[in-house]
Motif scaffolding. Structure first.
Motif, mmCIF file in Angstrom:
data_model
loop_
_atom_site.group_PDB
_atom_site.id
_atom_site.type_symbol
_atom_site.label_atom_id
_atom_site.label_comp_id
_atom_site.label_asym_id
_atom_site.label_seq_id
_atom_site.Cartn_x
_atom_site.Cartn_y
_atom_site.Cartn_z
ATOM 1 N N GLU A 139 -10.042 9.164 12.388
ATOM 2 C CA GLU A 139 -9.293 9.831 11.328
ATOM 3 C C GLU A 139 -8.480 10.996 11.874
ATOM 4 O OE1 GLU A 139 -12.263 8.645 11.081
ATOM 5 O OE2 GLU A 139 -12.416 7.516 9.207
ATOM 6 N N TYR B 205 -5.454 9.545 13.705
ATOM 7 C CA TYR B 205 -4.446 9.029 12.777
ATOM 8 C C TYR B 205 -3.715 10.176 12.078
ATOM 9 C CZ TYR B 205 -2.418 5.990 9.143
ATOM 10 O OH TYR B 205 -1.564 5.313 8.295
ATOM 11 N N ALA B 206 -4.455 11.205 11.672
ATOM 12 C CA ALA B 206 -3.837 12.361 11.026
ATOM 13 C C ALA B 206 -2.833 13.027 11.957
ATOM 14 C CB ALA B 206 -4.908 13.359 10.597
ATOM 15 N N ILE C 40 -3.425 12.656 4.066
ATOM 16 C CA ILE C 40 -4.531 13.286 4.794
ATOM 17 C C ILE C 40 -5.251 14.205 3.822
ATOM 18 C CG2 ILE C 40 -5.168 14.720 6.779
ATOM 19 C CD1 ILE C 40 -2.329 14.061 7.914
ATOM 20 N N VAL D 120 -6.667 9.254 4.626
ATOM 21 C CA VAL D 120 -7.310 9.703 5.855
ATOM 22 C C VAL D 120 -8.275 10.823 5.493
ATOM 23 C CG1 VAL D 120 -6.940 10.499 8.213
ATOM 24 C CG2 VAL D 120 -5.173 9.130 7.069
ATOM 25 N N ASP E 158 -5.101 3.964 3.418
ATOM 26 C CA ASP E 158 -4.027 4.949 3.535
ATOM 27 C C ASP E 158 -4.481 6.356 3.124
ATOM 28 O OD1 ASP E 158 -2.231 3.052 4.462
ATOM 29 O OD2 ASP E 158 -1.569 2.510 2.442
#
Length: 253
Positions: free
Chosen positions: A181, A184-185, A104, A123, A121
């Protein structure tokens, strides 16, 4: 726990990395200063020299859009010359070893991709400055196209598909955070056992809430930053030393 010196901090960090199954790094501008990219808030940083242009202002005014692109073009040589530093390479080594599923970042410089991370991969919470997007339809535009337009027309471009303004693919103040994003983070933070904050002052929200989410979800929290952060008190380990020196021992391991 604040490490009393660099050596003890690196040793403790090494033990934590060795004992972790899933590590998620969270990086800020501090990791890229070794690569020659200035940060934002420290003396001499980008925001001490130029007032940030809010998204609303960019949308409303042609002169603001022109100035935003002039600033970006002025950084061309800096971004072109930047290469991944020891911090980037150390994290890439952990990624290649299977310890890190994804990274991230608050950074916009593309250096994690250059260090070996697959683009999917990385973020990017605040976007990417190495290309542009239309703020209307989202069409991608390459920077060379923008430069040619600017030189020919003398002003910032509009989209060839929908006629809306085109800006770097970054998130400006006042612009909505990227939903996918952020989601996902948050998932990564909730499903790791070691969360590494590297080179972030942790003052920009909502991104700064992600390390707290990791800690609340049971992960060990490590903060590596030259200056204190507001989350040091909840961290399991704080290392206030140069990032390249701290992570250098992990390059290639």
């Amino acid at each position: 726990m604040i490490a009393p010196d660099l050596r003890s901090g690196v040793e403790r960090l090494g033990d934590m990395i060795a004992g972790a199954s899933v590590i998620v790094p969270f990086t800020g501008a501090g990791i890229s200063t070794e690569s020659g990219i200035p940060d934002f808030r420290s003396p001499g940083g980008l925001w001490t020299r130029n007032r940030p242009i809010p998204f609303e202002e960019f949308v409303a005014r042609q002169d603001a859009r022109d100035e935003a692109w002039r600033r970006r073009f002025a950084m061309d040589d800096t971004f072109a010359a930047a290469q991944p530093g020891r911090g980037h390479r150390a994290l890439a080594a952990l990624y290649k070893a299977g310890k890190v599923p994804a990274i991230i970042t608050q950074n916009i410089d593309n250096l994690h991709q250059a260090s070996g991370f697959a683009a999917g991969d990385v973020v990017e919470l605040h976007g990417n400055t190495t290309y542009a997007r239309c703020i209307g339809c989202g069409k991608r535009h390459e920077l060379d196209w923008v430069r040619q337009w600017f030189r020919r027309a003398g002003h910032a471009p509009h989209c060839t598909a929908c006629d809306e303004p085109v800006k770097t693919a970054t998130i400006s103040f006042g612009q909505a955070m990227p939903v996918d994003e952020m989601r996902y983070a948050s998932q990564l933070a909730q499903n790791c056992d070691l969360f590494l904050v590297i080179g972030s002052s942790l003052v920009v929200w909502p991104a700064a809430g992600i390390p707290m989410l990791a800690k609340e979800s049971g992960a060990k929290l490590v903060i590596i930053n030259n200056e204190p952060t507001e989350q040091d008190e909840i961290a399991d380990l704080v290392i206030r030393h140069d990032i390249g020196e701290t992570l250098g021992p992990f390059v290639g391991n």
